[in-house]
Motif scaffolding. Structure first.
Motif, PDB file in Angstrom:
ATOM      1  N   ASP A 100       3.705  -1.326  -8.786  1.00 30.55           N
ATOM      2  CA  ASP A 100       4.383  -2.285  -7.683  1.00 30.55           C
ATOM      3  C   ASP A 100       3.403  -3.465  -7.429  1.00 30.55           C
ATOM      4  O   ASP A 100       4.067  -4.552  -7.315  1.00 30.55           O
ATOM      5  CB  ASP A 100       4.565  -1.440  -6.279  1.00 30.55           C
ATOM      6  CG  ASP A 100       5.830  -0.232  -6.621  1.00 30.55           C
ATOM      7  OD1 ASP A 100       6.359  -0.502  -7.524  1.00 30.55           O
ATOM      8  OD2 ASP A 100       5.839   0.468  -5.582  1.00 30.55           O
ATOM      9  N   MET A 101       2.012  -3.188  -7.238  1.00 24.66           N
ATOM     10  CA  MET A 101       1.319  -4.510  -6.864  1.00 24.66           C
ATOM     11  C   MET A 101       1.266  -5.403  -7.965  1.00 24.66           C
ATOM     12  O   MET A 101       1.210  -6.574  -7.656  1.00 24.66           O
ATOM     13  CB  MET A 101      -0.243  -3.963  -6.407  1.00 24.66           C
ATOM     14  CG  MET A 101      -0.203  -3.264  -5.103  1.00 24.66           C
ATOM     15  SD  MET A 101      -2.106  -2.925  -4.929  1.00 24.66           S
ATOM     16  CE  MET A 101      -1.745  -1.757  -3.391  1.00 24.66           C
ATOM     17  N   VAL A 102       1.146  -4.926  -9.183  1.00 21.41           N
ATOM     18  CA  VAL A 102       1.169  -5.721 -10.352  1.00 21.41           C
ATOM     19  C   VAL A 102       2.408  -6.577 -10.496  1.00 21.41           C
ATOM     20  O   VAL A 102       2.554  -8.068 -10.624  1.00 21.41           O
ATOM     21  CB  VAL A 102       1.088  -4.928 -11.622  1.00 21.41           C
ATOM     22  CG1 VAL A 102       1.253  -5.724 -12.937  1.00 21.41           C
ATOM     23  CG2 VAL A 102      -0.654  -4.616 -11.712  1.00 21.41           C
ATOM     24  N   ARG A 103       3.695  -6.014 -10.159  1.00 19.67           N
ATOM     25  CA  ARG A 103       5.035  -6.770 -10.124  1.00 19.67           C
ATOM     26  C   ARG A 103       5.211  -7.828  -9.178  1.00 19.67           C
ATOM     27  O   ARG A 103       5.609  -8.612  -9.216  1.00 19.67           O
ATOM     28  CB  ARG A 103       6.157  -5.689 -10.146  1.00 19.67           C
ATOM     29  CG  ARG A 103       6.342  -5.068 -11.355  1.00 19.67           C
ATOM     30  CD  ARG A 103       7.487  -3.961 -11.222  1.00 19.67           C
ATOM     31  NE  ARG A 103       7.624  -3.102 -12.366  1.00 19.67           N
ATOM     32  CZ  ARG A 103       8.493  -2.207 -12.254  1.00 19.67           C
ATOM     33  NH1 ARG A 103       9.327  -1.624 -11.306  1.00 19.67           N
ATOM     34  NH2 ARG A 103       8.723  -1.552 -13.638  1.00 19.67           N
ATOM     35  N   SER A 148       0.981  -1.247  -0.106  1.00 19.44           N
ATOM     36  CA  SER A 148      -0.062   0.021  -0.039  1.00 19.44           C
ATOM     37  C   SER A 148       0.889   1.216  -0.149  1.00 19.44           C
ATOM     38  O   SER A 148       2.042   1.123   0.587  1.00 19.44           O
ATOM     39  CB  SER A 148      -0.906   0.092   1.177  1.00 19.44           C
ATOM     40  OG  SER A 148      -1.758  -1.147   1.288  1.00 19.44           O
ATOM     41  N   SER A 149       0.471   2.185  -0.657  1.00 18.56           N
ATOM     42  CA  SER A 149       1.176   3.436  -0.614  1.00 18.56           C
ATOM     43  C   SER A 149       0.623   4.531   0.407  1.00 18.56           C
ATOM     44  O   SER A 149      -0.713   5.024   0.217  1.00 18.56           O
ATOM     45  CB  SER A 149       0.945   3.998  -2.014  1.00 18.56           C
ATOM     46  OG  SER A 149       1.347   5.361  -2.292  1.00 18.56           O
ATOM     47  N   LEU A 150       1.560   4.880   1.066  1.00 11.95           N
ATOM     48  CA  LEU A 150       1.057   5.853   2.093  1.00 11.95           C
ATOM     49  C   LEU A 150       0.914   7.119   1.827  1.00 11.95           C
ATOM     50  O   LEU A 150      -0.216   7.740   2.247  1.00 11.95           O
ATOM     51  CB  LEU A 150       2.367   5.988   3.139  1.00 11.95           C
ATOM     52  CG  LEU A 150       2.288   7.158   4.272  1.00 11.95           C
ATOM     53  CD1 LEU A 150       1.167   6.621   5.139  1.00 11.95           C
ATOM     54  CD2 LEU A 150       3.347   7.174   5.064  1.00 11.95           C
ATOM     55  N   LEU A 207     -13.063   7.331  -4.793  1.00 13.42           N
ATOM     56  CA  LEU A 207     -12.571   7.341  -3.674  1.00 13.42           C
ATOM     57  C   LEU A 207     -12.675   5.916  -2.622  1.00 13.42           C
ATOM     58  O   LEU A 207     -11.881   5.309  -2.035  1.00 13.42           O
ATOM     59  CB  LEU A 207     -13.142   8.232  -2.574  1.00 13.42           C
ATOM     60  CG  LEU A 207     -12.813   9.901  -2.820  1.00 13.42           C
ATOM     61  CD1 LEU A 207     -13.489  10.796  -1.837  1.00 13.42           C
ATOM     62  CD2 LEU A 207     -11.173   9.835  -2.785  1.00 13.42           C
ATOM     63  N   TYR A 208     -13.871   5.365  -2.877  1.00 10.22           N
ATOM     64  CA  TYR A 208     -14.116   4.033  -2.509  1.00 10.22           C
ATOM     65  C   TYR A 208     -12.890   3.082  -3.146  1.00 10.22           C
ATOM     66  O   TYR A 208     -12.518   2.013  -2.325  1.00 10.22           O
ATOM     67  CB  TYR A 208     -15.710   3.398  -2.654  1.00 10.22           C
ATOM     68  CG  TYR A 208     -15.807   2.010  -2.308  1.00 10.22           C
ATOM     69  CD1 TYR A 208     -15.866   1.443  -0.992  1.00 10.22           C
ATOM     70  CD2 TYR A 208     -15.728   1.078  -3.500  1.00 10.22           C
ATOM     71  CE1 TYR A 208     -16.055   0.413  -0.674  1.00 10.22           C
ATOM     72  CE2 TYR A 208     -15.822  -0.394  -3.199  1.00 10.22           C
ATOM     73  CZ  TYR A 208     -15.630  -0.601  -1.783  1.00 10.22           C
ATOM     74  OH  TYR A 208     -16.060  -1.842  -1.462  1.00 10.22           O
ATOM     75  N   LEU A 209     -13.045   3.177  -4.462  1.00 12.99           N
ATOM     76  CA  LEU A 209     -12.098   2.046  -5.197  1.00 12.99           C
ATOM     77  C   LEU A 209     -10.598   2.443  -4.828  1.00 12.99           C
ATOM     78  O   LEU A 209      -9.882   1.533  -4.596  1.00 12.99           O
ATOM     79  CB  LEU A 209     -12.280   2.148  -6.607  1.00 12.99           C
ATOM     80  CG  LEU A 209     -13.474   1.736  -7.292  1.00 12.99           C
ATOM     81  CD1 LEU A 209     -13.304   1.985  -8.718  1.00 12.99           C
ATOM     82  CD2 LEU A 209     -13.511   0.127  -6.930  1.00 12.99           C
ATOM     83  N   GLY A 210     -10.373   3.528  -4.501  1.00 17.12           N
ATOM     84  CA  GLY A 210      -8.879   3.967  -3.998  1.00 17.12           C
ATOM     85  C   GLY A 210      -8.451   3.321  -2.607  1.00 17.12           C
ATOM     86  O   GLY A 210      -7.663   2.877  -2.293  1.00 17.12           O
ATOM     87  N   TYR A 211      -9.464   3.520  -1.946  1.00 14.57           N
ATOM     88  CA  TYR A 211      -9.358   3.014  -0.451  1.00 14.57           C
ATOM     89  C   TYR A 211      -9.253   1.489  -0.488  1.00 14.57           C
ATOM     90  O   TYR A 211      -8.139   0.749   0.172  1.00 14.57           O
ATOM     91  CB  TYR A 211     -10.368   3.384   0.622  1.00 14.57           C
ATOM     92  CG  TYR A 211     -10.181   4.488   1.262  1.00 14.57           C
ATOM     93  CD1 TYR A 211      -9.671   4.533   2.593  1.00 14.57           C
ATOM     94  CD2 TYR A 211     -10.460   5.943   0.888  1.00 14.57           C
ATOM     95  CE1 TYR A 211      -9.423   5.658   3.208  1.00 14.57           C
ATOM     96  CE2 TYR A 211     -10.389   6.979   1.492  1.00 14.57           C
ATOM     97  CZ  TYR A 211      -9.845   7.002   2.870  1.00 14.57           C
ATOM     98  OH  TYR A 211      -9.507   7.974   3.616  1.00 14.57           O
ATOM     99  N   ALA A 212     -10.171   0.770  -1.158  1.00 16.01           N
ATOM    100  CA  ALA A 212     -10.104  -0.689  -1.066  1.00 16.01           C
ATOM    101  C   ALA A 212      -9.041  -0.972  -2.034  1.00 16.01           C
ATOM    102  O   ALA A 212      -8.450  -2.054  -1.501  1.00 16.01           O
ATOM    103  CB  ALA A 212     -11.523  -1.070  -2.088  1.00 16.01           C
ATOM    104  N   GLY A 213      -8.533  -0.552  -3.087  1.00 11.88           N
ATOM    105  CA  GLY A 213      -7.548  -0.959  -3.645  1.00 11.88           C
ATOM    106  C   GLY A 213      -6.147  -0.663  -3.145  1.00 11.88           C
ATOM    107  O   GLY A 213      -5.239  -1.787  -3.079  1.00 11.88           O
TER     108      GLY A 213
END
Length: 184
Positions: free
Chosen positions: A169-172, A44-46, A100-106
């Protein structure tokens, strides 16, 4: 000081071979599965999460100021700009809630599809809509509107950039996990 990527990769491969592949028995397969199961790196990105958090608190203020400004300048607008601005306000409100929902969940749950949806909504819909409202002088942009549009545009731009980095980063990481599991 961080190791170069190729050196780090070789060290990881070496340690994996030495620690887990000493014998080609069933226990080595169990060790590899244990290694894969315990790879709990936080991806996750801070920066993205902080931007999403502040955006969540700023958006109601943006919406209130945009609604008040639209109500004040509504009589001076041409008919087609009245329809366009009301449509944009409704669309941006719906898209922003979903985004915003997708950003938080993702980001928090490290889910690639949700983060990709967040990034696409940011880049393809929200950013062009906010730029339209910011730079189109025919809609009689007021100083308050200009200020809140600039802040929201900066939020969206920051989130698009940090979201892209987090998504990459998550995909890698997911790809490397897939390739490691493929050898079993």
């Amino acid at each position: 000081m961080e190791l170069p990527e190729t050196l780090r990769k070789h060290l990881e491969d070496f340690s994996r071979n030495v620690l887990f592949d000493q014998s080609r028995t069933e226990s080595s397969s169990k060790d590899r599965d244990a290694f894969l199961a315990h790879d709990n790196r936080v991806l996750s990105s801070l920066q993205l999460q902080m931007s999403l958090y502040f955006n969540m608190w700023f958006f109601p203020w943006w919406w209130i100021s945009e609604t008040v400004m639209l109500q004040l300048k509504y009589p001076a607008l041409s008919d087609y700009y009245k329809i366009i601005l009301v449509t944009i306000l409704i669309l941006m409100t719906l898209i922003e809630a979903i985004r915003l929902y997708l950003g938080y969940a993702g980001n928090l749950q490290q889910k690639v599809p949700e983060l990709a949806g967040f990034w696409l909504l940011s880049v393809l819909l929200q950013f062009p809509l906010i730029l339209f409202q910011l730079f189109n002088e025919a809609i009689l942009v007021q100083p308050l509107e200009r200020g809140v549009h600039i802040i929201l545009a900066l939020f969206i731009l920051t989130q698009a950039i940090s979201g892209f980095v987090a998504l990459r980063d998550m995909v890698r990481h997911t790809e490397s996990q897939f390739h490691l599991r493929q050898f079993d």
